[in-house]
Design an enzyme around this catalytic site. Sequence first.
Site, mmCIF file in Angstrom:
data_model
loop_
_atom_site.group_PDB
_atom_site.id
_atom_site.type_symbol
_atom_site.label_atom_id
_atom_site.label_comp_id
_atom_site.label_asym_id
_atom_site.label_seq_id
_atom_site.Cartn_x
_atom_site.Cartn_y
_atom_site.Cartn_z
ATOM 1 N N SER A 113 0.813 -1.217 0.000
ATOM 2 C CA SER A 113 0.000 0.000 0.000
ATOM 3 C C SER A 113 0.851 1.274 0.000
ATOM 4 O O SER A 113 1.660 1.460 -0.891
ATOM 5 C CB SER A 113 -0.966 -0.050 1.176
ATOM 6 O OG SER A 113 -1.893 0.987 1.081
ATOM 7 N N HIS A 114 0.688 2.101 1.017
ATOM 8 C CA HIS A 114 1.353 3.401 1.061
ATOM 9 C C HIS A 114 2.743 3.335 1.688
ATOM 10 O O HIS A 114 3.411 4.363 1.791
ATOM 11 C CB HIS A 114 0.485 4.354 1.864
ATOM 12 C CG HIS A 114 0.063 3.736 3.166
ATOM 13 N ND1 HIS A 114 -0.946 2.813 3.223
ATOM 14 C CD2 HIS A 114 0.559 3.852 4.402
ATOM 15 C CE1 HIS A 114 -1.073 2.400 4.471
ATOM 16 N NE2 HIS A 114 -0.175 3.005 5.216
ATOM 17 N N ASP A 277 -2.673 6.570 -3.323
ATOM 18 C CA ASP A 277 -1.532 5.976 -2.623
ATOM 19 C C ASP A 277 -0.802 4.952 -3.491
ATOM 20 O O ASP A 277 -1.073 4.818 -4.688
ATOM 21 C CB ASP A 277 -1.979 5.355 -1.297
ATOM 22 C CG ASP A 277 -2.767 4.077 -1.503
ATOM 23 O OD1 ASP A 277 -3.418 3.956 -2.554
ATOM 24 O OD2 ASP A 277 -2.727 3.198 -0.628
ATOM 25 N N ASP A 279 -0.821 1.747 -4.023
ATOM 26 C CA ASP A 279 -1.545 0.738 -4.805
ATOM 27 C C ASP A 279 -2.878 1.238 -5.341
ATOM 28 O O ASP A 279 -3.666 0.460 -5.892
ATOM 29 C CB ASP A 279 -1.744 -0.538 -3.987
ATOM 30 C CG ASP A 279 -2.577 -0.307 -2.744
ATOM 31 O OD1 ASP A 279 -2.539 0.808 -2.184
ATOM 32 O OD2 ASP A 279 -3.291 -1.234 -2.325
ATOM 33 N N ASP A 281 -5.657 2.534 -3.874
ATOM 34 C CA ASP A 281 -6.974 2.394 -3.247
ATOM 35 C C ASP A 281 -7.360 3.586 -2.364
ATOM 36 O O ASP A 281 -8.532 3.785 -2.086
ATOM 37 C CB ASP A 281 -7.122 1.055 -2.498
ATOM 38 C CG ASP A 281 -6.073 0.838 -1.437
ATOM 39 O OD1 ASP A 281 -5.173 1.693 -1.291
ATOM 40 O OD2 ASP A 281 -6.149 -0.196 -0.741
ATOM 41 N N ARG A 282 -6.378 4.380 -1.930
ATOM 42 C CA ARG A 282 -6.725 5.539 -1.085
ATOM 43 C C ARG A 282 -6.849 6.811 -1.921
ATOM 44 O O ARG A 282 -6.337 6.872 -3.037
ATOM 45 C CB ARG A 282 -5.643 5.767 -0.029
ATOM 46 C CG ARG A 282 -5.547 4.653 0.971
ATOM 47 C CD ARG A 282 -4.580 5.003 2.085
ATOM 48 N NE ARG A 282 -4.605 3.945 3.086
ATOM 49 C CZ ARG A 282 -4.056 4.021 4.283
ATOM 50 N NH1 ARG A 282 -3.410 5.112 4.638
ATOM 51 N NH2 ARG A 282 -4.143 3.018 5.133
ATOM 52 N N THR A 344 -12.852 -1.292 11.705
ATOM 53 C CA THR A 344 -11.858 -0.781 10.757
ATOM 54 C C THR A 344 -11.402 -1.896 9.805
ATOM 55 O O THR A 344 -11.185 -3.015 10.233
ATOM 56 C CB THR A 344 -10.659 -0.237 11.550
ATOM 57 O OG1 THR A 344 -11.130 0.853 12.327
ATOM 58 C CG2 THR A 344 -9.544 0.216 10.643
ATOM 59 N N GLU A 363 -13.903 4.882 4.861
ATOM 60 C CA GLU A 363 -13.162 4.928 6.111
ATOM 61 C C GLU A 363 -12.501 6.295 6.221
ATOM 62 O O GLU A 363 -12.142 6.902 5.208
ATOM 63 C CB GLU A 363 -12.066 3.866 6.118
ATOM 64 C CG GLU A 363 -12.561 2.453 6.147
ATOM 65 C CD GLU A 363 -11.413 1.494 6.471
ATOM 66 O OE1 GLU A 363 -11.254 1.145 7.645
ATOM 67 O OE2 GLU A 363 -10.668 1.121 5.550
ATOM 68 N N GLU A 364 -12.291 6.713 7.466
ATOM 69 C CA GLU A 364 -11.639 8.006 7.689
ATOM 70 C C GLU A 364 -10.205 8.015 7.166
ATOM 71 O O GLU A 364 -9.631 9.085 6.963
ATOM 72 C CB GLU A 364 -11.667 8.390 9.175
ATOM 73 C CG GLU A 364 -11.174 7.326 10.170
ATOM 74 C CD GLU A 364 -9.742 6.933 10.044
ATOM 75 O OE1 GLU A 364 -8.894 7.830 9.888
ATOM 76 O OE2 GLU A 364 -9.437 5.725 10.115
ATOM 77 N N SER A 365 -9.621 6.840 6.956
ATOM 78 C CA SER A 365 -8.222 6.724 6.557
ATOM 79 C C SER A 365 -8.055 6.878 5.048
ATOM 80 O O SER A 365 -7.292 6.158 4.434
ATOM 81 C CB SER A 365 -7.668 5.387 7.028
ATOM 82 O OG SER A 365 -8.514 4.340 6.583
ATOM 83 N N LYS A 376 -11.441 -0.412 -1.688
ATOM 84 C CA LYS A 376 -11.619 1.027 -1.810
ATOM 85 C C LYS A 376 -10.937 1.459 -3.100
ATOM 86 O O LYS A 376 -10.081 0.742 -3.622
ATOM 87 C CB LYS A 376 -11.074 1.757 -0.595
ATOM 88 C CG LYS A 376 -9.631 1.466 -0.266
ATOM 89 C CD LYS A 376 -9.332 1.889 1.161
ATOM 90 C CE LYS A 376 -7.978 1.382 1.596
ATOM 91 N NZ LYS A 376 -7.934 0.966 2.985
HETATM 92 C C1 G1P Z 1 -5.195 1.434 8.541
HETATM 93 C C2 G1P Z 1 -6.443 2.285 8.498
HETATM 94 C C3 G1P Z 1 -7.635 1.440 8.121
HETATM 95 C C4 G1P Z 1 -7.352 0.743 6.775
HETATM 96 C C5 G1P Z 1 -6.041 -0.024 6.853
HETATM 97 C C6 G1P Z 1 -5.661 -0.613 5.510
HETATM 98 O O1 G1P Z 1 -5.335 0.417 9.499
HETATM 99 O O2 G1P Z 1 -6.680 2.924 9.731
HETATM 100 O O3 G1P Z 1 -8.778 2.237 8.041
HETATM 101 O O4 G1P Z 1 -8.394 -0.140 6.467
HETATM 102 O O5 G1P Z 1 -4.991 0.852 7.277
HETATM 103 O O6 G1P Z 1 -5.490 0.376 4.538
HETATM 104 P P1 G1P Z 1 -4.781 0.544 11.010
HETATM 105 O O7 G1P Z 1 -3.303 0.825 10.915
HETATM 106 O O8 G1P Z 1 -5.499 1.690 11.646
HETATM 107 O O9 G1P Z 1 -5.122 -0.776 11.657
HETATM 108 ZN ZN ZN Z 2 -3.423 1.298 -0.371
#
Ligand code: G1P
Ligand code: ZN
Length: 543
Positions: A113-114, A277, A279, A281-282, A344, A363-365, A376
């Site tokens: 991911s990021h 991000d 990959d 998805d964000r 989450t 999600e807030e993230s 996402k």
């Molecule tokens: C974090 C984000 C969550 C997201 C996840 C994967 O997880 O808070 O919303 O689904 O990355 O992208 P966390 O590190 O809080 O468990």
């Molecule tokens: Zn990602």
Amino acid sequence: MTIQTIRTQPFLDQKPGTSGLRKKVTVFQQPHYLENFVQSIFDSIEITPNTALTLGGDGRYYNSTAIQTIIKMAAANGFAKVIVGQSGVLSTPAASHIIRQYNTLGGIILSASHNPAGPTEDFGIKYNTPNGGPAPEKITEAIFAKSKVISTYKIADFSDVNIDIIGEMQLDGFAVQVIDPVTDYADLMASMFDFSAIKLLLQSDFKLKFDGMHAVTGPYAKELFVNRLGAPQNCLMNCEVSETFGGGHPDPNLTYAHELVAALYSTKDVDFGAASDGDGDRNMILGNRFFVTPSDSLAVIAANATLIPAYKQGLSGVARSMPTSGAVDRVAIKLNIPCYETPTGWKFFGNLMDAGKVTLCGEESFGTGSNHVREKDGLWAVLCWLNIIAAKKQSVEDIVKSHWLEYGRNVYSRHDYEAVPSDIANSVMTHIKSQFTSLPNQKFGKYYVKTADDFSYTDPIDGSISTGQGVRILFTDGSRIVFRLSGTGTEGATVRIYLEAFEPNVANHHCDAQVALAEMIEIAEEISQLKQRSARGLPTVIT
Ligand code: G1P
Ligand code: ZN
């Protein structure tokens, strides 16, 4: 084709996280490490004759090496075909779409991911099920269980396949189909949004900037915004993909997407900014000098969804993760549709979408999405905004402010304390939980605690129960403080504090979230003693 059975030993020291297995590249480079995990995946699913596997990743360092290994293992384990993105690339939402479009027996997505990429940085691998979504708990449990008893893995010994050229090749009854990673996904987007209206917008004096953060979305953004929607080439920033993601941290937030933030805050020229991000998805959405919180973004998209062709019939329901603000709940009430609150992690939305109970979720993230895939989807969120702006002919700021006028504002911020020693983080959580019985009715300034609890969730579709999903302090006026330990951190513990103050009358509120939340921030410390116990001053990241 010759199939080799290689002796190996159990290897995982801990259960993979919610996003699959994420480790340093050097860990994956250990002999048999990747192979063991892939075999554990294949041993946990039923590979029936004539089934295909989707395969692709975010293009980070080690992606192409891993792709070759997985192709050979898929051949040895009975898959008839692997559908792989050209050069091994597929964004996470595109992979989810390919799984669904070609009815494959799920897919393997290579991504951290990021997290930064490169020889000394992170790599990751996860399995998505045939609905296109992240594997549910029972499959990840099975993968972990297999990994603990693994003694051999199977791999075919053909030479590396050329995955840089689109087309299909046969190897003794096993096929590798190399597809363009962008086309199917771009076609899906074109079928959902009003491309003619967005095209007119992007060809007017409206200026867009998209930051690919040197990661997977570059080619997707180029195809969508430039080739199909006619925006000028210079709307793209950092859209050349590199194996190290340009040495950056491709997480689209105000801290890491600083180049984009500078472009939107330093001049009045740019009307709309967005980033995705590693990959894909964000997403982050910006107006000129205006940040849209992901929670507000979800609420605004829900409130205006019927302006988007794919949702013109309306939404069946919406869902948000528990720490995401209640802004979308207020929209759901007005639309008279259900709103689900889940733990989450994206996987909890899958069952609701498969059952047709929700259309949009977030999600807030910085994660927003809909039932068009089961991940996402960053670029989808950007297109939602462009479609809404094109239809309403208003700026981002005006759209959000008129939304607040209508629904009230859930002022929101997340404070992260990274790399907190685990014992201290645990003691903080225990300390908060010890106050569950004394907190209700307690007064903090103008706020009264209504309830305090540890969030648990019963899946309405399969009845599975998830406990310990974060501690909630709910106040009588709808404000909240949530404390959670991250499940994705790699060093010590990350404590996340989610702060939310509901302001029904926006005329009274301070626009800056940190100012408006000052009292909440103090209450959070009073209840948690986090700063005191961890001897920390400010949070590591504020979003
Ligand atoms: C974090 C984000 C969550 C997201 C996840 C994967 O997880 O808070 O919303 O689904 O990355 O992208 P966390 O590190 O809080 O468990
Ligand atoms: Zn990602």
